[in-house]
Scaffold this motif. Sequence first.
Motif, mmCIF file in Angstrom:
data_model
loop_
_atom_site.group_PDB
_atom_site.id
_atom_site.type_symbol
_atom_site.label_atom_id
_atom_site.label_comp_id
_atom_site.label_asym_id
_atom_site.label_seq_id
_atom_site.Cartn_x
_atom_site.Cartn_y
_atom_site.Cartn_z
ATOM 1 N N TRP A 93 32.646 36.452 48.259
ATOM 2 C CA TRP A 93 33.047 37.576 49.105
ATOM 3 C C TRP A 93 32.958 38.833 48.247
ATOM 4 N N ARG A 94 32.349 39.865 48.796
ATOM 5 C CA ARG A 94 32.304 41.170 48.142
ATOM 6 C C ARG A 94 33.390 42.008 48.806
ATOM 7 N N ILE A 95 34.344 42.453 48.028
ATOM 8 C CA ILE A 95 35.543 43.075 48.569
ATOM 9 C C ILE A 95 35.439 44.592 48.530
ATOM 10 N N SER A 96 35.793 45.211 49.635
ATOM 11 C CA SER A 96 35.868 46.653 49.730
ATOM 12 C C SER A 96 37.211 46.990 50.363
ATOM 13 N N ARG A 97 38.165 47.399 49.550
ATOM 14 C CA ARG A 97 39.513 47.669 50.065
ATOM 15 C C ARG A 97 39.593 48.970 50.861
ATOM 16 N N ASP A 98 38.759 49.950 50.481
ATOM 17 C CA ASP A 98 38.837 51.240 51.179
ATOM 18 C C ASP A 98 37.749 51.412 52.230
ATOM 19 N N GLY A 99 36.910 50.396 52.397
ATOM 20 C CA GLY A 99 35.872 50.461 53.418
ATOM 21 C C GLY A 99 34.627 51.215 53.006
ATOM 22 N N THR A 100 34.594 51.759 51.778
ATOM 23 C CA THR A 100 33.434 52.550 51.376
ATOM 24 C C THR A 100 32.731 52.015 50.137
ATOM 25 N N SER A 101 33.450 51.340 49.267
ATOM 26 C CA SER A 101 32.795 50.874 48.043
ATOM 27 C C SER A 101 33.261 49.471 47.708
ATOM 28 N N GLY A 102 32.407 48.734 47.023
ATOM 29 C CA GLY A 102 32.767 47.388 46.603
ATOM 30 C C GLY A 102 33.728 47.434 45.439
ATOM 31 N N GLY A 104 35.365 44.642 44.202
ATOM 32 C CA GLY A 104 35.377 43.423 43.423
ATOM 33 C C GLY A 104 34.746 42.277 44.184
ATOM 34 N N GLN A 105 34.806 41.130 43.577
ATOM 35 C CA GLN A 105 34.218 39.943 44.177
ATOM 36 C C GLN A 105 35.173 38.777 44.003
ATOM 37 N N VAL A 106 35.237 37.953 45.042
ATOM 38 C CA VAL A 106 36.046 36.740 44.993
ATOM 39 C C VAL A 106 35.097 35.570 45.218
ATOM 40 N N ALA A 107 35.187 34.585 44.339
ATOM 41 C CA ALA A 107 34.374 33.380 44.462
ATOM 42 C C ALA A 107 35.278 32.201 44.783
ATOM 43 N N LEU A 108 34.781 31.307 45.607
ATOM 44 C CA LEU A 108 35.476 30.058 45.895
ATOM 45 C C LEU A 108 34.594 28.926 45.417
ATOM 46 N N GLU A 109 35.170 28.057 44.628
ATOM 47 C CA GLU A 109 34.467 26.884 44.130
ATOM 48 C C GLU A 109 35.032 25.650 44.806
ATOM 49 N N PHE A 110 34.166 24.867 45.442
ATOM 50 C CA PHE A 110 34.582 23.618 46.063
ATOM 51 C C PHE A 110 34.437 22.516 45.030
ATOM 52 N N ASP A 111 35.545 21.897 44.659
ATOM 53 C CA ASP A 111 35.536 20.884 43.608
ATOM 54 C C ASP A 111 35.669 19.485 44.194
ATOM 55 N N GLY A 112 34.604 18.720 44.050
ATOM 56 C CA GLY A 112 34.659 17.301 44.377
ATOM 57 C C GLY A 112 34.953 16.522 43.108
ATOM 58 N N THR A 113 35.199 15.249 43.243
ATOM 59 C CA THR A 113 35.499 14.430 42.063
ATOM 60 C C THR A 113 34.253 13.764 41.487
ATOM 61 N N ARG A 114 33.196 13.704 42.267
ATOM 62 C CA ARG A 114 31.994 13.003 41.833
ATOM 63 C C ARG A 114 31.423 13.558 40.533
ATOM 64 N N LYS A 115 31.503 14.878 40.352
ATOM 65 C CA LYS A 115 30.903 15.491 39.161
ATOM 66 C C LYS A 115 31.589 15.049 37.865
ATOM 67 N N TYR A 116 32.767 14.454 37.989
ATOM 68 C CA TYR A 116 33.500 13.987 36.809
ATOM 69 C C TYR A 116 33.209 12.521 36.472
ATOM 70 N N ASP A 168 45.067 36.906 49.053
ATOM 71 C CA ASP A 168 45.809 37.557 47.962
ATOM 72 C C ASP A 168 44.860 38.139 46.928
ATOM 73 N N ARG A 169 43.831 37.384 46.571
ATOM 74 C CA ARG A 169 42.869 37.863 45.570
ATOM 75 C C ARG A 169 42.088 39.057 46.101
ATOM 76 N N ALA A 170 41.826 39.045 47.402
ATOM 77 C CA ALA A 170 41.027 40.120 47.987
ATOM 78 C C ALA A 170 41.835 41.387 48.224
ATOM 79 N N TYR A 171 43.110 41.245 48.627
ATOM 80 C CA TYR A 171 43.884 42.411 49.054
ATOM 81 C C TYR A 171 45.160 42.614 48.259
ATOM 82 N N GLY A 172 45.321 41.906 47.173
ATOM 83 C CA GLY A 172 46.517 42.081 46.358
ATOM 84 C C GLY A 172 47.664 41.239 46.863
ATOM 85 N N GLU A 173 48.753 41.323 46.182
ATOM 86 C CA GLU A 173 49.910 40.477 46.478
ATOM 87 C C GLU A 173 50.437 40.623 47.902
#
Length: 180
Positions: A93-102, A104-116, A168-173
């Motif tokens: 997700w590319r975050i724009s809190r004020d609607g005009t500029s980016g 920050g960015q939030v990444a989500l990682e999906f963790d399965g168990t197979r890779k371990y 929370d990560r996108a818009y603060g606490e």
Amino acid sequence: MDLRYSLAPIDSALRTDSVDKDVLLAYPSSVKYSSHRQTVMRAFDLADARSENGGESSARGMLHDMGCPPDDIQVEFPCLDYPNRRHRVDFLWRISRDGTSGDGQVALEFDGTRKYVDPDMTSGRAIREIVNDERRRQQCLERQGLSVVRMHANELDAPWRVIHELRDRAYGEQGDGKPV
């Protein structure tokens, strides 16, 4: 089917070239539906061959259903420690809190168990080595300004922690209740 369950087989068919993309994507239009036409069309519209496995497809469906669709998937970032290496995040997700500029960015990682535990994925490394590599990778992404949230397969059935953390990560606490 719920989007969470229907995306995985469609994504997989596209990823593995099991069927011609145009034929697959034309399929919903060729079938007479008495109900649920919009649901079916939505799944086919969101299908994406870049999704690397069924868990990621299911997570993407859940995110859409929860009102938090990612801006992009499988986005690559440079590795700051090894110039020839790249780090790919599952969802971004590319975050724009004020609607005009980016802001920050939030990444989500999906963790399965197979890779371990799957020898085809571990390259003979111990679980401890894999976890340490994963931590270094996340730290590298965070040094580039990404905020990383991790999700496990069991959270597909109860996604509230993940959705709350993304917001929370996108818009603060305070989190304003908006989709990420």
